[in-house]
Motif scaffolding. Structure first.
Motif, PDB file in Angstrom:
ATOM      1  N   HIS A 125     -38.870 -37.436  -3.992  1.00 35.90           N
ATOM      2  CA  HIS A 125     -38.511 -35.939  -3.828  1.00 35.90           C
ATOM      3  C   HIS A 125     -36.719 -36.010  -3.618  1.00 35.90           C
ATOM      4  CE1 HIS A 125     -42.284 -35.280  -1.191  1.00 35.90           C
ATOM      5  NE2 HIS A 125     -42.540 -34.901  -2.453  1.00 35.90           N
ATOM      6  N   LYS A 126     -36.350 -36.391  -4.805  1.00 38.73           N
ATOM      7  CA  LYS A 126     -34.928 -36.557  -4.872  1.00 38.73           C
ATOM      8  C   LYS A 126     -34.141 -35.150  -4.868  1.00 38.73           C
ATOM      9  CE  LYS A 126     -34.775 -40.982  -6.828  1.00 38.73           C
ATOM     10  NZ  LYS A 126     -33.880 -41.992  -6.090  1.00 38.73           N
ATOM     11  N   PRO A 127     -33.062 -34.969  -4.505  1.00 38.46           N
ATOM     12  CA  PRO A 127     -32.308 -33.689  -4.308  1.00 38.46           C
ATOM     13  C   PRO A 127     -32.074 -32.996  -5.752  1.00 38.46           C
ATOM     14  CG  PRO A 127     -31.126 -35.200  -3.063  1.00 38.46           C
ATOM     15  CD  PRO A 127     -32.286 -35.915  -3.588  1.00 38.46           C
ATOM     16  N   GLU A 128     -31.724 -33.892  -6.582  1.00 36.54           N
ATOM     17  CA  GLU A 128     -31.271 -33.377  -7.947  1.00 36.54           C
ATOM     18  C   GLU A 128     -32.280 -33.071  -8.909  1.00 36.54           C
ATOM     19  OE1 GLU A 128     -31.186 -38.127  -8.309  1.00 36.54           O
ATOM     20  OE2 GLU A 128     -31.046 -36.693  -6.632  1.00 36.54           O
ATOM     21  N   LEU A 129     -33.614 -33.336  -8.272  1.00 32.09           N
ATOM     22  CA  LEU A 129     -34.966 -32.715  -9.088  1.00 32.09           C
ATOM     23  C   LEU A 129     -34.915 -31.178  -9.171  1.00 32.09           C
ATOM     24  CD1 LEU A 129     -37.309 -35.297  -8.228  1.00 32.09           C
ATOM     25  CD2 LEU A 129     -36.192 -35.167 -10.480  1.00 32.09           C
ATOM     26  N   PRO A 130     -35.038 -30.561 -10.238  1.00 32.84           N
ATOM     27  CA  PRO A 130     -35.012 -28.995 -10.193  1.00 32.84           C
ATOM     28  C   PRO A 130     -35.905 -28.344  -9.360  1.00 32.84           C
ATOM     29  CG  PRO A 130     -35.186 -29.715 -12.554  1.00 32.84           C
ATOM     30  CD  PRO A 130     -35.345 -31.098 -11.607  1.00 32.84           C
ATOM     31  N   GLU A 131     -37.110 -28.728  -9.143  1.00 31.43           N
ATOM     32  CA  GLU A 131     -37.829 -27.976  -8.216  1.00 31.43           C
ATOM     33  C   GLU A 131     -37.226 -28.386  -6.607  1.00 31.43           C
ATOM     34  OE1 GLU A 131     -42.335 -28.634  -6.717  1.00 31.43           O
ATOM     35  OE2 GLU A 131     -42.146 -28.699  -8.710  1.00 31.43           O
ATOM     36  N   GLU A 132     -36.846 -29.756  -6.353  1.00 32.12           N
ATOM     37  CA  GLU A 132     -36.268 -30.152  -4.963  1.00 32.12           C
ATOM     38  C   GLU A 132     -35.026 -29.413  -4.874  1.00 32.12           C
ATOM     39  OE1 GLU A 132     -36.937 -31.883  -1.231  1.00 32.12           O
ATOM     40  OE2 GLU A 132     -38.189 -31.256  -3.066  1.00 32.12           O
ATOM     41  N   ARG A 133     -34.209 -29.310  -5.807  1.00 29.85           N
ATOM     42  CA  ARG A 133     -32.981 -28.508  -5.422  1.00 29.85           C
ATOM     43  C   ARG A 133     -33.279 -27.135  -5.224  1.00 29.85           C
ATOM     44  NH1 ARG A 133     -27.389 -28.924  -7.869  1.00 29.85           N
ATOM     45  NH2 ARG A 133     -28.128 -31.003  -8.584  1.00 29.85           N
ATOM     46  N   LYS A 134     -34.206 -26.504  -6.105  1.00 32.57           N
ATOM     47  CA  LYS A 134     -34.411 -25.109  -5.800  1.00 32.57           C
ATOM     48  C   LYS A 134     -34.860 -24.627  -4.339  1.00 32.57           C
ATOM     49  CE  LYS A 134     -37.364 -21.309  -7.154  1.00 32.57           C
ATOM     50  NZ  LYS A 134     -38.471 -20.924  -8.435  1.00 32.57           N
ATOM     51  N   ARG A 135     -35.792 -25.692  -3.797  1.00 32.30           N
ATOM     52  CA  ARG A 135     -36.260 -25.660  -2.694  1.00 32.30           C
ATOM     53  C   ARG A 135     -35.009 -25.698  -1.241  1.00 32.30           C
ATOM     54  NH1 ARG A 135     -37.398 -28.468   1.926  1.00 32.30           N
ATOM     55  NH2 ARG A 135     -36.539 -30.359   0.655  1.00 32.30           N
ATOM     56  N   ILE A 136     -34.391 -26.745  -1.821  1.00 36.20           N
ATOM     57  CA  ILE A 136     -33.019 -26.818  -0.909  1.00 36.20           C
ATOM     58  C   ILE A 136     -32.162 -25.734  -0.873  1.00 36.20           C
ATOM     59  CG2 ILE A 136     -30.883 -28.148  -0.658  1.00 36.20           C
ATOM     60  CD1 ILE A 136     -32.718 -30.619  -1.698  1.00 36.20           C
ATOM     61  N   GLU A 137     -32.007 -25.159  -2.043  1.00 34.16           N
ATOM     62  CA  GLU A 137     -31.067 -24.238  -2.117  1.00 34.16           C
ATOM     63  C   GLU A 137     -31.388 -22.674  -1.537  1.00 34.16           C
ATOM     64  OE1 GLU A 137     -29.901 -24.086  -6.245  1.00 34.16           O
ATOM     65  OE2 GLU A 137     -28.349 -25.779  -5.961  1.00 34.16           O
ATOM     66  N   PRO A 149     -25.162 -41.224  -5.115  1.00 32.06           N
ATOM     67  CA  PRO A 149     -26.424 -40.446  -5.320  1.00 32.06           C
ATOM     68  C   PRO A 149     -26.223 -39.010  -4.849  1.00 32.06           C
ATOM     69  CG  PRO A 149     -26.549 -42.080  -3.423  1.00 32.06           C
ATOM     70  CD  PRO A 149     -25.300 -42.367  -4.021  1.00 32.06           C
ATOM     71  N   TYR A 150     -27.085 -38.028  -5.406  1.00 31.54           N
ATOM     72  CA  TYR A 150     -26.927 -36.695  -4.593  1.00 31.54           C
ATOM     73  C   TYR A 150     -27.404 -36.595  -3.287  1.00 31.54           C
ATOM     74  CZ  TYR A 150     -25.754 -34.925  -9.452  1.00 31.54           C
ATOM     75  OH  TYR A 150     -25.050 -34.832 -10.380  1.00 31.54           O
ATOM     76  N   ARG A 151     -26.830 -35.838  -2.306  1.00 29.18           N
ATOM     77  CA  ARG A 151     -27.313 -35.708  -1.206  1.00 29.18           C
ATOM     78  C   ARG A 151     -27.208 -34.145  -0.851  1.00 29.18           C
ATOM     79  NH1 ARG A 151     -28.467 -40.752   0.242  1.00 29.18           N
ATOM     80  NH2 ARG A 151     -26.751 -42.509  -0.081  1.00 29.18           N
ATOM     81  N   VAL A 152     -28.156 -33.634   0.151  1.00 28.16           N
ATOM     82  CA  VAL A 152     -28.285 -32.580   0.953  1.00 28.16           C
ATOM     83  C   VAL A 152     -27.116 -32.130   1.742  1.00 28.16           C
ATOM     84  CG1 VAL A 152     -29.775 -31.021   1.872  1.00 28.16           C
ATOM     85  CG2 VAL A 152     -30.664 -32.679   0.436  1.00 28.16           C
ATOM     86  N   TRP A 153     -26.441 -31.050   1.545  1.00 36.62           N
ATOM     87  CA  TRP A 153     -25.198 -30.629   2.609  1.00 36.62           C
ATOM     88  C   TRP A 153     -25.553 -29.228   2.945  1.00 36.62           C
ATOM     89  CZ3 TRP A 153     -21.082 -33.988   3.074  1.00 36.62           C
ATOM     90  CH2 TRP A 153     -21.186 -35.135   2.064  1.00 36.62           C
ATOM     91  N   MET A 154     -24.936 -29.057   4.115  1.00 39.59           N
ATOM     92  CA  MET A 154     -24.735 -27.507   4.510  1.00 39.59           C
ATOM     93  C   MET A 154     -24.210 -26.710   3.303  1.00 39.59           C
ATOM     94  SD  MET A 154     -25.982 -27.624   7.465  1.00 39.59           S
ATOM     95  CE  MET A 154     -25.634 -26.195   8.564  1.00 39.59           C
ATOM     96  N   LYS A 155     -24.634 -25.467   3.046  1.00 39.41           N
ATOM     97  CA  LYS A 155     -24.129 -24.545   2.090  1.00 39.41           C
ATOM     98  C   LYS A 155     -22.821 -24.526   1.676  1.00 39.41           C
ATOM     99  CE  LYS A 155     -25.258 -20.394  -0.387  1.00 39.41           C
ATOM    100  NZ  LYS A 155     -26.371 -19.672  -0.851  1.00 39.41           N
ATOM    101  N   ASN A 156     -22.097 -24.160   2.808  1.00 40.54           N
ATOM    102  CA  ASN A 156     -20.596 -24.001   2.620  1.00 40.54           C
ATOM    103  C   ASN A 156     -19.675 -24.898   3.415  1.00 40.54           C
ATOM    104  OD1 ASN A 156     -20.951 -21.495   1.001  1.00 40.54           O
ATOM    105  ND2 ASN A 156     -21.662 -20.588   2.989  1.00 40.54           N
ATOM    106  N   GLU A 157     -20.093 -26.097   3.851  1.00 41.43           N
ATOM    107  CA  GLU A 157     -19.419 -27.218   4.386  1.00 41.43           C
ATOM    108  C   GLU A 157     -19.650 -28.473   3.635  1.00 41.43           C
ATOM    109  OE1 GLU A 157     -19.850 -26.825   8.567  1.00 41.43           O
ATOM    110  OE2 GLU A 157     -20.796 -25.023   8.292  1.00 41.43           O
TER     111      GLU A 157
END
Length: 174
Positions: free
Chosen positions: A136-148, A162-170
């Motif tokens: 479940h890597k954040p850069e995979l399209p399905e995972e990116r969509k879920r995160i966003e 590597p790609y990481r998960v961040w707060m939307k505007n911070e």
């Protein structure tokens, strides 16, 4: 038939050469001669080692019936998530862990995972490996969509690594 198994974890090294706390935990458990459980829990964040240890202890406390079907393992993962989120003795906002778990019986293999730890089986007969989980890597399209859709964003630290998960505007982990 499971002929051999082992686990080993080792702490990493920081960019400046200092040893890091080993934040990883694992489990290899024989329930009987035909039933086994294996798991890897890769902690991250300031209290990642506490999170991965709590996950290990949670799985060690589960009866094999909670692990022996897809439905039961899904319920166990959901219950585990609630258990971790309820912890007050360590930081679960800035810390977490991946989880990959495999339960083997005489006639089936069940695998569940969250994050980018991977389970494979290596056959000694054919010398082939069989991938049991997918990352479940954040850069995979399905995972990116879920995160966003959950209010996060996917980005690299200063455009590197590597790609990481961040707060939307911070510029803060999410």
């Amino acid at each position: 038939e499971v002929l051999k198994y082992s686990t080993y974890t080792k702490g990493g090294v920081s960019i400046d050469g200092r040893n890091k706390t080993n934040q990883d935990s694992s489990i290899a458990k024989s329930h009987s001669s035909t039933e086994y459980s294996f798991g890897v829990f890769d902690g991250h964040g300031p209290d990642g080692h506490f999170v991965s240890q709590a996950i290990k202890q949670y799985f060690e406390s589960q009866p094999s019936t909670n692990l022996s079907s897809k439905e039961n393992l899904t319920l166990t993962f959901n219950s585990l998530s609630k258990f971790i989120q309820s912890q007050k003795s360590f930081d679960v906002f800035n810390s977490g862990s991946t989880c990959v778990f495999v339960h083997i019986t005489s006639n089936k293999i069940i695998c569940g995972n969250c994050g980018d730890s991977r389970a494979i089986i290596i056959s000694g007969v054919s010398n082939n490996d069989i991938q049991l989980s997918h990352d479940h890597k954040p850069e995979l399209p399905e995972e990116r969509k879920r995160i966003e859709q959950s209010g996060g964003r996917v980005d690299r630290v200063y455009g590197m690594g590597p790609y990481r998960v961040w707060m939307k505007n911070e510029n803060y982990p999410g």
